[in-house]
Motif scaffolding. Structure first.
Motif, PDB file in Angstrom:
ATOM      1  N   GLU A 120       1.046   6.876  -6.615  1.00  0.00           N
ATOM      2  CA  GLU A 120      -0.388   6.723  -6.812  1.00  0.00           C
ATOM      3  C   GLU A 120      -0.824   5.268  -6.633  1.00  0.00           C
ATOM      4  OE1 GLU A 120      -3.699   7.359 -10.294  1.00  0.00           O
ATOM      5  OE2 GLU A 120      -1.707   8.180 -10.608  1.00  0.00           O
ATOM      6  N   MET A 121       0.029   4.353  -7.038  1.00  0.00           N
ATOM      7  CA  MET A 121      -0.308   2.930  -6.959  1.00  0.00           C
ATOM      8  C   MET A 121       0.077   2.321  -5.610  1.00  0.00           C
ATOM      9  SD  MET A 121      -1.591   2.100  -9.891  1.00  0.00           S
ATOM     10  CE  MET A 121      -1.295   1.385 -11.477  1.00  0.00           C
ATOM     11  N   GLY A 122       0.592   3.142  -4.707  1.00  0.00           N
ATOM     12  CA  GLY A 122       0.985   2.634  -3.390  1.00  0.00           C
ATOM     13  C   GLY A 122       2.204   1.731  -3.449  1.00  0.00           C
ATOM     14  N   LEU A 123       3.119   2.022  -4.379  1.00  0.00           N
ATOM     15  CA  LEU A 123       4.274   1.137  -4.584  1.00  0.00           C
ATOM     16  C   LEU A 123       5.609   1.846  -4.353  1.00  0.00           C
ATOM     17  CD1 LEU A 123       3.068  -0.496  -7.932  1.00  0.00           C
ATOM     18  CD2 LEU A 123       3.389  -1.756  -5.801  1.00  0.00           C
ATOM     19  N   SER A 124       5.568   3.060  -3.822  1.00  0.00           N
ATOM     20  CA  SER A 124       6.795   3.873  -3.723  1.00  0.00           C
ATOM     21  C   SER A 124       7.951   3.148  -3.057  1.00  0.00           C
ATOM     22  CB  SER A 124       6.524   5.154  -2.943  1.00  0.00           C
ATOM     23  OG  SER A 124       5.649   5.960  -3.670  1.00  0.00           O
ATOM     24  N   GLU A 125       7.640   2.430  -1.986  1.00  0.00           N
ATOM     25  CA  GLU A 125       8.732   1.795  -1.225  1.00  0.00           C
ATOM     26  C   GLU A 125       9.377   0.637  -1.997  1.00  0.00           C
ATOM     27  OE1 GLU A 125       6.791  -0.851   2.080  1.00  0.00           O
ATOM     28  OE2 GLU A 125       5.255   0.489   1.252  1.00  0.00           O
ATOM     29  N   HIS A 126       8.766   0.227  -3.104  1.00  0.00           N
ATOM     30  CA  HIS A 126       9.274  -0.940  -3.841  1.00  0.00           C
ATOM     31  C   HIS A 126      10.078  -0.572  -5.080  1.00  0.00           C
ATOM     32  CE1 HIS A 126       6.737  -3.212  -1.185  1.00  0.00           C
ATOM     33  NE2 HIS A 126       5.655  -2.588  -1.613  1.00  0.00           N
ATOM     34  N   ILE A 127      10.336   0.704  -5.269  1.00  0.00           N
ATOM     35  CA  ILE A 127      10.905   1.192  -6.531  1.00  0.00           C
ATOM     36  C   ILE A 127      12.208   0.483  -6.945  1.00  0.00           C
ATOM     37  CG2 ILE A 127      12.014   3.184  -5.370  1.00  0.00           C
ATOM     38  CD1 ILE A 127      11.420   4.754  -8.032  1.00  0.00           C
ATOM     39  N   ASP A 128      13.039   0.139  -5.983  1.00  0.00           N
ATOM     40  CA  ASP A 128      14.327  -0.474  -6.342  1.00  0.00           C
ATOM     41  C   ASP A 128      14.340  -1.992  -6.196  1.00  0.00           C
ATOM     42  OD1 ASP A 128      15.624   1.947  -7.065  1.00  0.00           O
ATOM     43  OD2 ASP A 128      15.768   2.450  -4.930  1.00  0.00           O
ATOM     44  N   SER A 132      10.626 -10.364  -8.013  1.00  0.00           N
ATOM     45  CA  SER A 132      10.493 -11.544  -7.147  1.00  0.00           C
ATOM     46  C   SER A 132      10.319 -11.174  -5.677  1.00  0.00           C
ATOM     47  CB  SER A 132      11.707 -12.451  -7.308  1.00  0.00           C
ATOM     48  OG  SER A 132      12.879 -11.711  -7.031  1.00  0.00           O
ATOM     49  N   ALA A 133      10.674  -9.937  -5.305  1.00  0.00           N
ATOM     50  CA  ALA A 133      10.503  -9.514  -3.912  1.00  0.00           C
ATOM     51  C   ALA A 133       9.084  -8.988  -3.656  1.00  0.00           C
ATOM     52  CB  ALA A 133      11.521  -8.436  -3.562  1.00  0.00           C
ATOM     53  N   LEU A 134       8.258  -8.953  -4.699  1.00  0.00           N
ATOM     54  CA  LEU A 134       6.894  -8.425  -4.558  1.00  0.00           C
ATOM     55  C   LEU A 134       5.874  -9.547  -4.595  1.00  0.00           C
ATOM     56  CD1 LEU A 134       6.994  -5.441  -7.101  1.00  0.00           C
ATOM     57  CD2 LEU A 134       7.658  -5.448  -4.700  1.00  0.00           C
ATOM     58  N   SER A 135       4.687  -9.276  -4.038  1.00  0.00           N
ATOM     59  CA  SER A 135       3.590 -10.249  -4.131  1.00  0.00           C
ATOM     60  C   SER A 135       3.063 -10.247  -5.569  1.00  0.00           C
ATOM     61  CB  SER A 135       2.471  -9.861  -3.177  1.00  0.00           C
ATOM     62  OG  SER A 135       1.848  -8.677  -3.631  1.00  0.00           O
ATOM     63  N   GLN A 140       1.479  -7.238 -10.591  1.00  0.00           N
ATOM     64  CA  GLN A 140       0.507  -6.839 -11.607  1.00  0.00           C
ATOM     65  C   GLN A 140       0.224  -5.335 -11.527  1.00  0.00           C
ATOM     66  OE1 GLN A 140       0.999  -9.063 -13.483  1.00  0.00           O
ATOM     67  NE2 GLN A 140      -0.843 -10.262 -13.868  1.00  0.00           N
ATOM     68  N   ARG A 141       0.329  -4.789 -10.315  1.00  0.00           N
ATOM     69  CA  ARG A 141       0.160  -3.355 -10.133  1.00  0.00           C
ATOM     70  C   ARG A 141       1.289  -2.588 -10.836  1.00  0.00           C
ATOM     71  NH1 ARG A 141      -2.882  -0.550  -5.924  1.00  0.00           N
ATOM     72  NH2 ARG A 141      -3.905  -2.437  -5.278  1.00  0.00           N
ATOM     73  N   VAL A 142       2.500  -3.115 -10.754  1.00  0.00           N
ATOM     74  CA  VAL A 142       3.630  -2.492 -11.462  1.00  0.00           C
ATOM     75  C   VAL A 142       3.368  -2.529 -12.967  1.00  0.00           C
ATOM     76  CG1 VAL A 142       6.092  -2.663 -12.017  1.00  0.00           C
ATOM     77  CG2 VAL A 142       5.329  -3.035  -9.656  1.00  0.00           C
ATOM     78  N   ALA A 143       2.905  -3.687 -13.439  1.00  0.00           N
ATOM     79  CA  ALA A 143       2.629  -3.815 -14.885  1.00  0.00           C
ATOM     80  C   ALA A 143       1.542  -2.832 -15.308  1.00  0.00           C
ATOM     81  CB  ALA A 143       2.223  -5.256 -15.208  1.00  0.00           C
ATOM     82  N   LEU A 144       0.542  -2.651 -14.450  1.00  0.00           N
ATOM     83  CA  LEU A 144      -0.518  -1.679 -14.759  1.00  0.00           C
ATOM     84  C   LEU A 144       0.026  -0.249 -14.738  1.00  0.00           C
ATOM     85  CD1 LEU A 144      -3.925  -2.284 -12.943  1.00  0.00           C
ATOM     86  CD2 LEU A 144      -3.523  -1.956 -15.369  1.00  0.00           C
ATOM     87  N   ALA A 145       0.903   0.031 -13.777  1.00  0.00           N
ATOM     88  CA  ALA A 145       1.509   1.367 -13.690  1.00  0.00           C
ATOM     89  C   ALA A 145       2.249   1.675 -14.988  1.00  0.00           C
ATOM     90  CB  ALA A 145       2.461   1.437 -12.500  1.00  0.00           C
ATOM     91  N   ARG A 146       3.006   0.697 -15.466  1.00  0.00           N
ATOM     92  CA  ARG A 146       3.755   0.881 -16.709  1.00  0.00           C
ATOM     93  C   ARG A 146       2.784   1.098 -17.875  1.00  0.00           C
ATOM     94  NH1 ARG A 146       7.424  -4.022 -18.112  1.00  0.00           N
ATOM     95  NH2 ARG A 146       5.382  -4.917 -18.435  1.00  0.00           N
ATOM     96  N   LEU A 164      -4.599 -14.244  -8.398  1.00  0.00           N
ATOM     97  CA  LEU A 164      -4.537 -13.478  -7.143  1.00  0.00           C
ATOM     98  C   LEU A 164      -5.653 -13.895  -6.190  1.00  0.00           C
ATOM     99  CD1 LEU A 164      -4.025  -9.942  -8.751  1.00  0.00           C
ATOM    100  CD2 LEU A 164      -2.273 -11.584  -8.050  1.00  0.00           C
ATOM    101  N   ASP A 165      -5.432 -13.645  -4.897  1.00  0.00           N
ATOM    102  CA  ASP A 165      -6.515 -13.931  -3.954  1.00  0.00           C
ATOM    103  C   ASP A 165      -7.667 -12.961  -4.221  1.00  0.00           C
ATOM    104  OD1 ASP A 165      -6.431 -11.560  -1.921  1.00  0.00           O
ATOM    105  OD2 ASP A 165      -4.346 -12.193  -2.178  1.00  0.00           O
ATOM    106  N   ARG A 166      -8.854 -13.304  -3.713  1.00  0.00           N
ATOM    107  CA  ARG A 166     -10.048 -12.552  -4.109  1.00  0.00           C
ATOM    108  C   ARG A 166      -9.961 -11.076  -3.726  1.00  0.00           C
ATOM    109  NH1 ARG A 166     -15.141 -11.462  -2.060  1.00  0.00           N
ATOM    110  NH2 ARG A 166     -16.684 -11.093  -3.699  1.00  0.00           N
ATOM    111  N   LYS A 167      -9.475 -10.814  -2.529  1.00  0.00           N
ATOM    112  CA  LYS A 167      -9.430  -9.420  -2.059  1.00  0.00           C
ATOM    113  C   LYS A 167      -8.533  -8.580  -2.983  1.00  0.00           C
ATOM    114  CE  LYS A 167      -8.144  -6.711   2.031  1.00  0.00           C
ATOM    115  NZ  LYS A 167      -6.804  -6.237   1.627  1.00  0.00           N
ATOM    116  N   THR A 168      -7.354  -9.131  -3.302  1.00  0.00           N
ATOM    117  CA  THR A 168      -6.430  -8.407  -4.182  1.00  0.00           C
ATOM    118  C   THR A 168      -7.032  -8.263  -5.576  1.00  0.00           C
ATOM    119  OG1 THR A 168      -4.667  -9.486  -2.949  1.00  0.00           O
ATOM    120  CG2 THR A 168      -4.021  -8.348  -4.951  1.00  0.00           C
ATOM    121  N   ARG A 169      -7.707  -9.330  -6.027  1.00  0.00           N
ATOM    122  CA  ARG A 169      -8.317  -9.284  -7.359  1.00  0.00           C
ATOM    123  C   ARG A 169      -9.347  -8.151  -7.430  1.00  0.00           C
ATOM    124  NH1 ARG A 169     -11.777 -13.550  -7.802  1.00  0.00           N
ATOM    125  NH2 ARG A 169     -13.418 -12.418  -8.873  1.00  0.00           N
TER     126      ARG A 169
END
Ligand code: ADP
Ligand code: MG
Length: 224
Positions: A120-128, A132-135, A140-146, A164-169
């Motif tokens: 749902e958060m668009g993070l599936s490919e980052h599960i493992d 530090s490998a994430l932007s 912050q999206r992972v923290a929100l997911a949790r 965060l940059d404005r677009k991401t914010r």
């Protein structure tokens, strides 16, 4: 309804008292914006709600139940900070798992919940991956997911998107708004940016020298 009533907290430097005072209410599904200068007491207020600090007096009721007597881990509250929300040596999956399973053991059920929320958060490919490998935005999206899976009704945001940059914010703000409304959370969002409040806050307060003031109608026109 989250009802914070007459909280007073005083700390002393060389016997000079520095008092904090605040009251506020947040309905289910509402985002409350808190603006205020650096050092005005915004983080202290969130720490008092979360239980890192103990107030001298006042009460906090969630749907009529007092939460101040509860120890930190039993409070119905999640807090997100500007940084360091994740354990750096643990994968995204383990970070989320620790939020929902106190002994960190995964089961078929936790695996399913984690894959669903990551999708749902668009993070599936980052599960493992390690954080530090994430932007910054993805972290912050992972923290929100949790936070979402923990299903705590009060969400406290201590400027988690300010780096965060404005677009991401803006994407994160929109996510917070969606989550708050869908899960009927009471969200208290501390921010430096008036724009954040204009975009998603249902009501805005301003912290000034430890005292929380309600917003006035012109407030959003002022620059914080
Ligand atoms: P903000 O988040 O608005 O920038 P803070 O809540 O972090 O403000 O801090 C307000 C000020 O009060 C800071 O200067 C902080 O160091 C100080 N402060 C808050 N509580 C204590 C305490 N218990 N002892 C010493 N200083 C404190
Ligand atoms: Mg702060």
């Amino acid at each position: 309804m989250l009802k914070i009533d007459g909280i007073v907290y005083t700390y002393y430097t060389k016997s000079i008292p520095h008092p904090y005072h605040f009251s506020l209410e947040a309905d289910k599904g509402e985002v409350i914006g808190i603006l205020g200068e650096s050092g005005s007491g915004k983080s202290t207020m969130l720490d008092l709600i979360a239980g890192f600090l103990e107030p001298d007096s006042g009460s906090i009721l969630l749907d009529g139940e007092a939460i101040l007597p509860l120890p930190i881990e039993r409070r119905p509250v999640t807090i997100l900070f500007q940084q360091h929300n994740l354990f750096e040596h643990l994968s995204v999956k383990k970070n989320i798992l620790l939020g929902i399973s106190p002994n960190g053991k995964s089961t078929a059920e936790t695996d399913t919940r984690i894959s669903q929320i990551l999708q749902e958060m668009g993070l599936s490919e980052h599960i493992d991956k390690l954080p530090s490998a994430l932007s910054g935005g993805q972290q912050q999206r992972v923290a929100l997911a949790r936070a979402l899976l923990r299903k705590k009704p009060v969400l406290l945001l201590d400027e988690p998107f300010s780096g965060l940059d404005r677009k991401t914010r803006l994407e994160m703000l929109s996510l917070v708004q969606t989550i708050t409304q869908r899960e009927r959370l009471h969200t208290i969002m501390v921010t430096h940016q008036t724009e954040d409040c204009e975009l998603i806050a249902d009501r805005v307060y301003k912290m000034k020298n430890g005292t929380l003031l309600p917003s006035n109608p012109d407030f959003l026109q002022e620059k914080a």
